[in-house]
Design a protein around this motif. Structure first.
Motif, PDB file in Angstrom:
ATOM      1  N   VAL A 380       0.826  -1.211   0.000  1.00 37.78           N
ATOM      2  CA  VAL A 380       0.000   0.000   0.000  1.00 37.78           C
ATOM      3  C   VAL A 380       0.861   1.264   0.000  1.00 37.78           C
ATOM      4  N   LEU A 381       1.829   1.319   0.922  1.00 41.19           N
ATOM      5  CA  LEU A 381       2.575   2.569   1.105  1.00 41.19           C
ATOM      6  C   LEU A 381       3.643   2.788   0.042  1.00 41.19           C
ATOM      7  N   MET A 382       4.259   1.690  -0.427  1.00 36.36           N
ATOM      8  CA  MET A 382       5.356   1.834  -1.385  1.00 36.36           C
ATOM      9  C   MET A 382       4.889   1.601  -2.822  1.00 36.36           C
ATOM     10  N   SER A 384       1.601   1.010  -3.865  1.00 40.71           N
ATOM     11  CA  SER A 384       0.229   1.393  -4.198  1.00 40.71           C
ATOM     12  C   SER A 384      -0.442   0.307  -5.033  1.00 40.71           C
ATOM     13  N   PHE A 386      -2.932  -2.814  -4.414  1.00 41.63           N
ATOM     14  CA  PHE A 386      -3.766  -3.552  -3.473  1.00 41.63           C
ATOM     15  C   PHE A 386      -5.137  -3.748  -4.111  1.00 41.63           C
ATOM     16  N   LYS A 391      -9.817   0.670  -2.088  1.00 39.08           N
ATOM     17  CA  LYS A 391      -9.661   2.099  -2.343  1.00 39.08           C
ATOM     18  C   LYS A 391     -10.902   2.864  -1.879  1.00 39.08           C
ATOM     19  N   ARG A 399     -12.343  10.838   3.542  1.00 42.45           N
ATOM     20  CA  ARG A 399     -13.261  11.941   3.273  1.00 42.45           C
ATOM     21  C   ARG A 399     -14.455  11.969   4.214  1.00 42.45           C
ATOM     22  N   TYR A 485      -0.405   4.806   7.073  1.00 44.94           N
ATOM     23  CA  TYR A 485      -0.449   6.269   7.023  1.00 44.94           C
ATOM     24  C   TYR A 485      -1.862   6.760   7.350  1.00 44.94           C
TER      25      TYR A 485
ATOM     26  N   VAL B  34     -10.329  16.389  -5.373  1.00 46.96           N
ATOM     27  CA  VAL B  34      -9.989  16.469  -6.789  1.00 46.96           C
ATOM     28  C   VAL B  34     -11.250  16.067  -7.539  1.00 46.96           C
ATOM     29  N   TYR B 189      -4.027   4.871  -6.209  1.00 49.26           N
ATOM     30  CA  TYR B 189      -4.081   5.455  -4.866  1.00 49.26           C
ATOM     31  C   TYR B 189      -2.675   5.952  -4.589  1.00 49.26           C
ATOM     32  N   PRO B 190      -2.518   7.193  -4.151  1.00 48.10           N
ATOM     33  CA  PRO B 190      -1.154   7.715  -3.979  1.00 48.10           C
ATOM     34  C   PRO B 190      -0.349   6.884  -2.979  1.00 48.10           C
ATOM     35  N   SER B 191       0.891   6.587  -3.313  1.00 50.57           N
ATOM     36  CA  SER B 191       1.750   5.881  -2.368  1.00 50.57           C
ATOM     37  C   SER B 191       2.260   6.885  -1.347  1.00 50.57           C
ATOM     38  N   LEU B 192       2.754   6.353  -0.233  1.00 52.05           N
ATOM     39  CA  LEU B 192       3.245   7.240   0.830  1.00 52.05           C
ATOM     40  C   LEU B 192       4.447   8.046   0.350  1.00 52.05           C
ATOM     41  N   ILE B 193       5.278   7.409  -0.462  1.00 54.45           N
ATOM     42  CA  ILE B 193       6.451   8.090  -0.996  1.00 54.45           C
ATOM     43  C   ILE B 193       5.979   9.274  -1.848  1.00 54.45           C
ATOM     44  N   ILE B 195       3.101  10.846  -1.456  1.00 55.72           N
ATOM     45  CA  ILE B 195       2.512  11.844  -0.543  1.00 55.72           C
ATOM     46  C   ILE B 195       3.621  12.692   0.078  1.00 55.72           C
ATOM     47  N   ARG B 196       4.716  12.030   0.445  1.00 53.65           N
ATOM     48  CA  ARG B 196       5.831  12.774   1.058  1.00 53.65           C
ATOM     49  C   ARG B 196       6.469  13.730   0.062  1.00 53.65           C
ATOM     50  N   ARG B 200       6.535  18.019   0.169  1.00 59.25           N
ATOM     51  CA  ARG B 200       7.745  18.849   0.074  1.00 59.25           C
ATOM     52  C   ARG B 200       7.703  19.808  -1.113  1.00 59.25           C
TER      53      ARG B 200
END
Lengths: 685, 263
Positions: A380-382, A384, A386, A391, A399, A485, B34, B189-193, B195-196, B200
């Motif tokens: 999910v975090l790296m 994206s 899943f 989603k 939201r 996150y 958006v 879906y935006p990845s955390l990387i 988002i970071r 910035r």
């Protein structure tokens, strides 16, 4: 006993063996150190005790598979004793004329113990070899749809055979040695088994007996020398890595509490586990501790229903990967192979219900569930990447503050009640904060439960308030789905709300075990410490205090399904039963109850996505078990269990009544009030 | 391949409430998102870049808060983001907006493809992108459900348009502007990387002066359309629960629907 030449030879071989073992063990330790974090060493005496207890007690084993565990206990205790026996034997061999406690009563007891435990170890090992190679127990197999390392199937058989032969050889030749000793030095009533074997040698020449004694010693001890450096490559390492793993287990507020990630630290560039080196050290240790017994697989709801997931296969695959790359990993080499590939398939990754049955079942303290959730974090975090359905749930939490993506009012469920439910804003001096949860606020079935909880609290005179529209998803599903996150954002928001509501000084009661677990066990690490209880705990207390007018026995047969996040993760097993017992004493248990409860299939964010492909739905599997008890009511304590069991009930043609305990209690109170009114009317007349 | 993605920030129409200032964006006007169609815009642009290389610039016209929409775009993976914002631009209608966007597109410079959503869920005119294409004098392919072939070397794009009763395959030369419908892809879906990285990022804001626009040529004064918004009236609803088995319930339902002249 040994000749001078033999003594020199032994010294040389022992040195070589110890040197090689130091090389391979160091390699294993360095491989473990490639993981993140640290192994827990604080409070060492207590931890040592944990390890010793696990090794000596064998209590983690005996809970499941009793016969196999008995055989294993024979081997394990035999082996523990043999650590001393080997030392004694080496001393007796190396020190001329030394016989350990030759004439003392303690010596006799020692020899008797060794003699009997030798038999137990041999019998146990033979039984396990027969089980694996002759009976070919299906417990030891992994379904063909589960990803298994190409070398694992043959590798495990070979490893098991080597270990089996090693134990039979080591213990067997020790026994033969003792029998030769008896044949030479005369009978010893304290070694009945060895004496029986000594009967084989009657009439043989003394020189042959002497040769036999020496040969047996060499084979018994030599096998240990030969095996010692091999341990890190064999699953047999479990005999010390298992207790080691239990000893170094991290302290958690619950068996399922995940570690928080630091999103502020800009230097961190990897979240979750993409490669095996991204795992915590304790979870790399898991792979070395695994004996590949498949007990976790037996307990896994995904595996039981034919999904591609087996927690056992995950540990096996990790181990084979580590084994193949140990040299490189130990010397700092980069691991480039993603775990999602060799460790498990994508479908397997998303099939986990995060129920924690695997960690509960594992005798050596492995936590396959944590690997899966770490891999989900990476996805999910790296990456994206899943299941698409998630989603919607994520966006809903972001939201709308709820995964249903409902824009509605979180107080709507109270409208049909005949009393007013106050919000904290309206009533800041409340005693108990009722955390309704998204399900209670929006899911039609769970709204009934929320109303029942409110009704019970109201009737019992509990001064409670709700957060209303200030309440937001706790983030449990985001966390179990790998979206740490989103979880952290949800948690921070809720902690702020709860603190503003003064919840830290009050009691929180919730109708959802997932909220219970998150608020009570997981928010602490983010600065939110609350006293949280499940509604059945509060109802149980109220009933006990006589604050609920509950009628007597009504004879309905009821079975109770333990929710994973109340039971295994929350440790609450008796309170719901007590709450239930206050109304319906005829409680029948399912075969798998309490800590062995089988998941309804909703957890681990499963309820927000399509179930992965398999033989059957987890919910149908569990429902059948409930149905088979012959009960007519299936009591639940979680809105998601309720939904899964309700759906399964409908598919089965509604043979049962699925109700939350709160609903059962509320109905019961209403019945009693009805009767009360009738009695009054009767008296008036 | 240089791609410009047109992105708008809109209210979350799924959460309209009386507390909101109509459909306008206001500080306390409920969550802003958006424009959902533009999520497909961004995904289309990102996929095209992943296939052909180059860069994606997200372009947004709106109040300063609309930078949040661009943060989302950056988190999803666009290379650059530009916010066009100026108090003078407030209440521009679609044509005035198109004029502003065209000025910004000219300032960005070279482009091969412009992507937009089929409409924005607030105004729902589906006109702005069309007018941008017209003002730029480039081909427009609207309602694209599939990019069959995007060929930067041949400088053509072949797309399938989703029409009411047909699908139409169109080939256009590049540069062109396409508007997409939700059938085209599944937005990431935006990845955390991401988002970071987005957190910035410094998003440039261009006003009338930066774009060489006369403030009197934009905004409400230069718009033919006057906005007046109100929430739909609350409909009186009557709920009736029908009891009984599936067959009886269905029969009662049919009877009731016929009584009410629904069927």
């Amino acid at each position: 006993m040994l000749t001078p030449y033999e003594k020199i030879l032994f010294a040389i071989l022992a040195a070589v063996s110890l040197y090689l073992a130091s090389v391979t063990f160091r390699r294993m330790i360095r491989t473990i150190k490639r993981g993140r974090g640290r192994l827990a060493w604080d409070g060492l005496p207590g931890r040592l005790l944990t390890g010793i207890k696990a090794l000596a007690g064998q209590n983690n084993m005996i809970r499941n598979r009793p016969l196999v565990s008995l055989a294993h206990t024979g081997i394990a205790w035999g082996f523990i004793l043999y650590m001393a026996v080997n030392l004694v034997d080496v001393l007796e061999g190396m020190v001329t004329g030394f016989v350990f406690l030759e004439h003392a009563a303690a010596g006799q007891a020692y020899r008797l113990l060794v003699d009997l435990m030798t038999l137990a170890a041999l019998a146990g090992m033979a039984a396990l070899l027969i089980r694996r190679f002759i009976v070919k127990s299906t417990d030891l197999a992994v379904a063909p749809n589960v990803k298994l390392h190409p070398r694992a199937a043959d590798g495990i058989r070979r490893d098991s055979l080597i270990v089996g032969c090693f134990i039979l050889g080591h213990v067997g030749f020790r026994l033969l040695g003792a029998s030769f000793d008896i044949a030479i030095h005369g009978p010893d009533p304290w070694q009945p088994v060895a004496a029986l074997a000594a009967g084989l040698w009657t009439g043989l020449a003394p020189s042959f007996l002497d040769f036999g004694l020496h040969a047996s010693w060499w084979i018994a001890i030599g096998l240990v020398l030969a095996f010692l450096p091999w341990f890190p490559f064999s699953k047999h390492a479990h005999l010390f890595m298992g207790p080691f793993n239990l000893m170094t287990a991290p302290e958690r507020t619950s068996p399922g509490t995940l570690d928080v990630l630091d999103f502020e630290d800009e230097s961190i560039e990897q979240f979750g586990a993409g490669r095996i080196t991204d795992l915590d050290r304790t979870h790399i240790t898991d792979a070395f501790a695994c004996i590949m017994c498949n007990r976790c697989q037996d307990a896994c709801p995904a595996y039981a229903t034919g999904k591609e997931l087996s927690p056992a296969a995950l540990e096996v695959n990790k181990r084979y990967h580590l084994r193949n790359h140990m040299k490189s990993l130990a010397t700092g080499g980069e691991d480039t192979e993603p775990m999602l590939g060799y460790a498990m398939s994508e479908s397997a990754l998303w099939a986990c219900t995060a129920c924690g049955a695997c960690t509960e079942a594992c005798p050596v303290g492995n936590e396959p569930m944590f690997d899966i959730l770490a891999m989900r974090r990476n996805q999910v975090l790296m990456e994206s990447a899943f299941p698409n359905e998630l989603k919607g749930a994520f966006t809903g939490i972001e939201r709308n503050g709820n995964p249903w993506q409902m824009a509605g009012d979180r107080m709507e469920w109270t409208e049909s009640l005949d009393f007013k439910v106050s919000t904290v804003a309206e009533h800041p001096d409340y005693d108990v904060l009722f955390w309704v949860g998204c399900a209670g606020a929006f899911d039609p079935g769970a709204r009934d439960t929320a109303r029942s909880i409110a009704t019970v609290l109201h009737r019992a005179g509990v001064d409670f308030a709700v957060l209303g529209n200030d309440e937001s998803c706790t983030g449990d599903l985001a966390r179990r789905a790998g979206n740490e996150y989103l979880f952290s954002i949800s948690a921070e928001g809720n902690i702020e709300t709860l603190n503003a509501a003064g919840a830290g000084r009050k009691k929180i009661v919730t109708g959802c075990p997932h909220c219970l677990h998150t608020l009570g066990n997981e928010y602490g690490a983010l600065g939110g410490r609350y006293e949280v209880m499940h509604h059945t705990q509060l109802i149980g207390e109220l009933a006990k205090a006589g604050r609920l007018a509950l009628p007597g026995r009504d004879g309905t047969r009821t079975t109770y399904h333990d929710p994973c996040y109340l039971g295994r993760h929350g440790g609450v097993y008796e309170a719901p039963r007590q709450a239930l017992a206050a109304t319906r004493p005829s409680l029948v248990e399912m075969a798998r109850n309490r800590n062995r409860s089988f998941c309804c299939g909703a957890g681990g964010a499963q309820v927000w996505k399509e179930e992965e492909e398999g033989r059957e739905a987890v919910s149908d599997h569990r429902f059948l078990e409930a149905w088979e008890t012959g009960a007519d009511t299936l009591a639940v304590g979680c809105p998601f269990c309720a939904r899964m069991m309700n759906d399964a009930n409908k598919r089965a043609g509604e043979p049962m009544r699925v109700r939350d305990i709160a609903e059962i209690v509320a109905e019961s109170i209403q019945d009693e009030q009805q009767r009360e009114r009738e009695r009054e009317r009767h008296d008036d007349r | 391949m240089n791609i410009i993605a047109l992105v708008k920030q809109t209210p979350d129409t799924a959460q309209l409430s009386a507390a909101m200032d109509g459909l306008m964006l206001s500080a306390d006007g409920g969550p802003r998102i958006v424009n959902p169609w533009d999520e497909y815009t961004l995904e289309t642009a990102l996929q095209a870049r992943e296939e052909h290389g180059g860069k994606v610039t997200a372009l947004c016209l709106g109040p300063p808060e609309a930078a949040d929409a661009l943060k989302t775009a950056l988190a999803m993976g666009v290379d650059e983001a530009v916010l066009v914002s100026d108090p003078a631009m407030a209440d521009s209608d679609s044509l005035a907006s198109a004029r502003i966007l065209v000025a910004a597109i000219r300032k960005i410079g070279d482009f091969d493809l412009i992507v937009g959503g089929r409409a924005a869920i607030d105004g729902n005119t589906a006109a702005t992108a069309v007018q941008v294409a017209a003002l730029l004098g480039i081909p427009l392919v609207s309602y694209v459900a599939k990019l069959r072939n995007l060929d930067p070397s041949d400088r053509t794009v072949t797309a399938v348009r989703l029409l009411e009763k047909a699908r139409e395959t169109v080939t256009s030369r590049l540069p062109a502007l396409i508007t997409v419908v939700k059938e085209i892809n599944e937005p990431r879906y935006p990845s955390l990387i991401g988002i970071r990285k987005a957190a910035r990022a410094d998003i440039p804001v261009w006003g009338c002066e930066d774009l060489g626009l006369d403030p009197s040529g934009v905004g409400a004064g230069a718009s033919g359309v006057v906005w007046r918004t109100e929430l739909p009236p609350v409909r009186e609803a009557h709920i009736e629960m029908i009891d009984g088995g599936p067959e009886d319930a269905a029969r009662t339902l049919v009877d009731r629907l016929m009584e009410e002249k629904v069927i």
